[in-house]
Design a protein around this motif. Sequence first.
Motif, PDB file in Angstrom:
ATOM      1  N   UNK A  80       0.830  -1.208   0.000  1.00  0.00           N
ATOM      2  CA  UNK A  80       0.000   0.000   0.000  1.00  0.00           C
ATOM      3  C   UNK A  80       0.865   1.259   0.000  1.00  0.00           C
ATOM      4  N   UNK A  81       2.024   1.175   0.662  1.00  0.00           N
ATOM      5  CA  UNK A  81       2.965   2.296   0.617  1.00  0.00           C
ATOM      6  C   UNK A  81       3.407   2.528  -0.820  1.00  0.00           C
ATOM      7  N   UNK A  82       3.680   1.428  -1.541  1.00  0.00           N
ATOM      8  CA  UNK A  82       4.113   1.544  -2.941  1.00  0.00           C
ATOM      9  C   UNK A  82       3.002   2.132  -3.819  1.00  0.00           C
ATOM     10  N   UNK A  83       1.757   1.726  -3.579  1.00  0.00           N
ATOM     11  CA  UNK A  83       0.631   2.271  -4.368  1.00  0.00           C
ATOM     12  C   UNK A  83       0.523   3.775  -4.139  1.00  0.00           C
ATOM     13  N   UNK A  84       0.600   4.184  -2.891  1.00  0.00           N
ATOM     14  CA  UNK A  84       0.526   5.608  -2.553  1.00  0.00           C
ATOM     15  C   UNK A  84       1.647   6.379  -3.262  1.00  0.00           C
ATOM     16  N   UNK A  85       2.850   5.795  -3.260  1.00  0.00           N
ATOM     17  CA  UNK A  85       4.002   6.443  -3.892  1.00  0.00           C
ATOM     18  C   UNK A  85       3.826   6.531  -5.404  1.00  0.00           C
ATOM     19  N   UNK A  86       3.308   5.459  -6.019  1.00  0.00           N
ATOM     20  CA  UNK A  86       3.111   5.438  -7.472  1.00  0.00           C
ATOM     21  C   UNK A  86       2.104   6.517  -7.890  1.00  0.00           C
ATOM     22  N   UNK A  87       1.033   6.665  -7.122  1.00  0.00           N
ATOM     23  CA  UNK A  87       0.036   7.696  -7.430  1.00  0.00           C
ATOM     24  C   UNK A  87       0.681   9.080  -7.357  1.00  0.00           C
ATOM     25  N   UNK A  88       1.452   9.311  -6.297  1.00  0.00           N
ATOM     26  CA  UNK A  88       2.109  10.614  -6.127  1.00  0.00           C
ATOM     27  C   UNK A  88       3.137  10.857  -7.232  1.00  0.00           C
ATOM     28  N   UNK A  89       3.865   9.801  -7.618  1.00  0.00           N
ATOM     29  CA  UNK A  89       4.862   9.921  -8.685  1.00  0.00           C
ATOM     30  C   UNK A  89       4.196  10.219 -10.026  1.00  0.00           C
ATOM     31  N   UNK A  90       3.067   9.575 -10.280  1.00  0.00           N
ATOM     32  CA  UNK A  90       2.321   9.833 -11.519  1.00  0.00           C
ATOM     33  C   UNK A  90       1.875  11.290 -11.592  1.00  0.00           C
TER      34      UNK A  90
END
Length: 978
Positions: free
Chosen positions: A881-891
């Motif tokens: 879930x940390x990775x999903x949050x990061x991917x959204x922010x990176x996008x």
Amino acid sequence: MNTSNYSVSRFQDTPSQRVQFILGTEDDDEHIPHDLFTEMDELCFRDGEEYEWRETARWLKFEEDVEDGGDRWSKPYVATLSLHSLFELRSCILNGTVMLDMRANTLDEIADMVLDNMIASGQLDESIRENVREALLKRHHHQNEKKFSSRIPLVRSFADIGKKHSDPHLLERNGLLASPQSAPGNLDTGKSGDVKASGSGGSRENSTVDFSKVDMNFMRKIPSGAEASNVLVGEVDFLERPIIAFVRLSPAVLLSGLTEVPVPTRFLFLLLGPAGKAPQYHEIGRSIATLMTDDVFHDVAYKAKDRNDLLSGIDEFLDQVTVLPPGEWDPSIRIEPPKSVPSQEKRKAPKFPNGSTPPTGEGLKEEGHHAGPELRRTGRLFGGLILDIKRKAPFFLSDFKDALSLQCLASILFLYCACMSPVITFGGLLGEATQGRISAIESLFGASLTGIAYSLFAGQPLTILGSTGPVLVFEKILFKFCRDYGLSYLSLRSSIGLWTAFLCIVLVATDASSLVCYITRFTEEAFAALICIIFIYEALEKLVHLGEVYAFNMHNDLNKLTSYSCVCSEPEKPSNETLRVWRSMNKSREDIAWSNLTVSECLEHHGVFRGSACGHHGPYIPDVLFWSVILFFATFFLSSFLKKFKTKRYFPTKVRSTISDFAVFLTIVIMVVIDYLVGIPSPKLNVPEKFEPTRKDRGWFIDPLGGNPWWTLLIAALPALLCTILIFMDQQITAVIVNRKEHKLKKGCGYHLDLLMVGIMLGICSLMGLPWFVAATVLSISHVNSLKVESQCSAPGEQPKFLGIREQRVTGLMIFVLMGLSVFMTSVLKFIPMPVLYGVFLYMGVSSLKGIQFFDRIKLFGMPAKHQPDLIYLRYVPLWKVHIFTVVQLTCLVLLWVIKASAAAVVFPMMVLALVFIRKLMDLCFTKKELSWLDDLMPESKKKTEDDKKIKEKEVSREVNKLCLLHSTVIPTQKYNN
């Protein structure tokens, strides 16, 4: 303590509960915990003849030992204790003499009272009383006495240069002159430099303090109002069994000669035993000394009512200790002090009656982000602005007084150099885009005028104003539109600026800044990361661009260097433009001596460069580019090194701190001197030399209508709406970053007042034909970082604590005053190489990335789980879930970059606004607990959390009522009410 409290205390089963109950009692004047300095003295033979107490260790936060050679202190280290010595200490407290709140003024009185108690309780035989008393009153020899035995040492380290070994004001700073609780009498400084006691209570023990024997450098590290804890252990030949005493004095007494620094003694621990067990006594002494530095036991020792309270404190400490197996650890290894010591507040916090933890404990992290009163909607016209003014007005005078610091001067010099280049560069780009209607001189004047007004009257003067990329794009589009339709650019721009200023004031009047509470860390970090990356990218891009201007030959043959040449020659087929230029000079091709022309003359005459040493734009210039690269990276690395110099081991603390504060300015000065000495013609800062409009056909006042039709005044409202969104988002996101609670700002913020000042100055700049300025994120972060205040008084081995930011108006004011005066300082500024300023940009971009959680989460993608740092959110949120949050922010970050770099940059503020809605949608994918650790809770979520908290508090209240009913037979109503 009254009976009712004791009745409840019997039901506190565990040591932790007992300690929490002790610490929950009300403080009285004599039992308020102070910082403690602990010293351990051991009874030793002096020259093999007579006994004396010799200092062997000390604790302020961490342990320091006298090295075996006896000539110096060890490095501070985390004390490691044997479990056996802790149990022996517990036995000592259990069976020894415990005397709390003893009232005595001299060491003689203390010794007599302790010995009387021991004899009365049968712990000591009357026949050896005098022997024990004589041992107790032996002279105390301190480690620093060797240091001061020779006033002119032959070898002296650079670190000692400049240190004062005598400073009576330190005694006053530590409360000895001011606090009647800390000293037995009034102290005054005599001519000899000794501090003498007068008045009642004075005695031989506390009559003088000889400053010639006090290490004032160490004294500075002791917190104000600190007290002493003395541990005395040793072996003697006249005792058959150990005698132990734990004494707490009330009030603390300055016992001259007992402690190495003149600090009043609060606690005494005595352990004397038969010969042969010195190492055992030493370890017990280390154990009690280490306990006195523990935050929880330290408070227990101050508030204990009897022996059992002290035992509960030891038991609670034993519950918390970590045991290392002997076969897997070398006890002789000294553990380095940690960079940050974890808080012990959880050990002090009371548990709920049913044993549960508080609802907002580890399950949910309450940031309290933007929860202050400055963002609450008032419902009145200009209500938020009025509150901002009332909040900031009391601090207005202190905003100037608080700037009296060398750190502020360093910040001014650093930010002045950092702000100059982008302002001039922005002006140059604007001049190219508008055919000189607004250029460098207008940019300098506008920045200075806006910055001075903002620094004087804004709600958050720590914010630095600057130019932004989207504004430049907007100016280009507007100029092209005016040129295509035959409109006056400056007049239409003035109309748009006035509309924008009006809309900003409307936003202030309606408390629109309260919407800032929806800007969470998710949006902050995406925006801040983008601006930092742009700074880094543009710094590198400018360096690469120098490679085009100062080209070098990539296909050199070293053996043919003598044959390389580059000469100017006439063009084979002159263009019409070239012929026109020649006619304007009254020259023909035959009249021009082409081979004698310089590079600039050849370009002026539209000549052509020919030869093996020629590039596209002229002769190859290899030295300038490579020298620029050296200046660029040397500036970045030297700035980074000097900024961290505060934590190095060389030179005194004040010198290191000054070097760190002036890091960037020192770097610029060093690089300028080196560039001057080397003499390579690197590109230099180009500052306008005259204070006048760039074009002769414009003045300092622009008519909003000018030659434009009347309807342009109305149509201007449409682009002004877009500008208002841009100004609002840029300003408020930067303000949110500056006002973060981790900056520990004490004077409050003023979002409404900030926006009002930006709006007013935007309108003034529009009427004067000057560029618009708004909060600059990276410059503001760099400004805040340059004003960080750390504790001056820190224990040996302890890292300085971050106290907050030096909040004042002078740095911002002086930065922009100097910027306005730059026109008159061209003779100095022309020596600053541009690659040095590009290196400063790189440093600001990289340093501003620190503390952005987003980049820490990006690193996790390439880390195996066992190598991942112990980040707090990884304990409570699943890694995927940390990775999903990061991917959204990176996008979102990538999209922002693409839009900002494209022709659609005008809609950039709309995309920043869209981040708030994207973050709102994430409430559907993540739980409230997860978002509380990864981000900040949105306002609605906070409301739900507060409702949950109220429900939990009602449940706790019921539990407390049950507990009171259960023990109603033990707690009489009258006593309970009392």
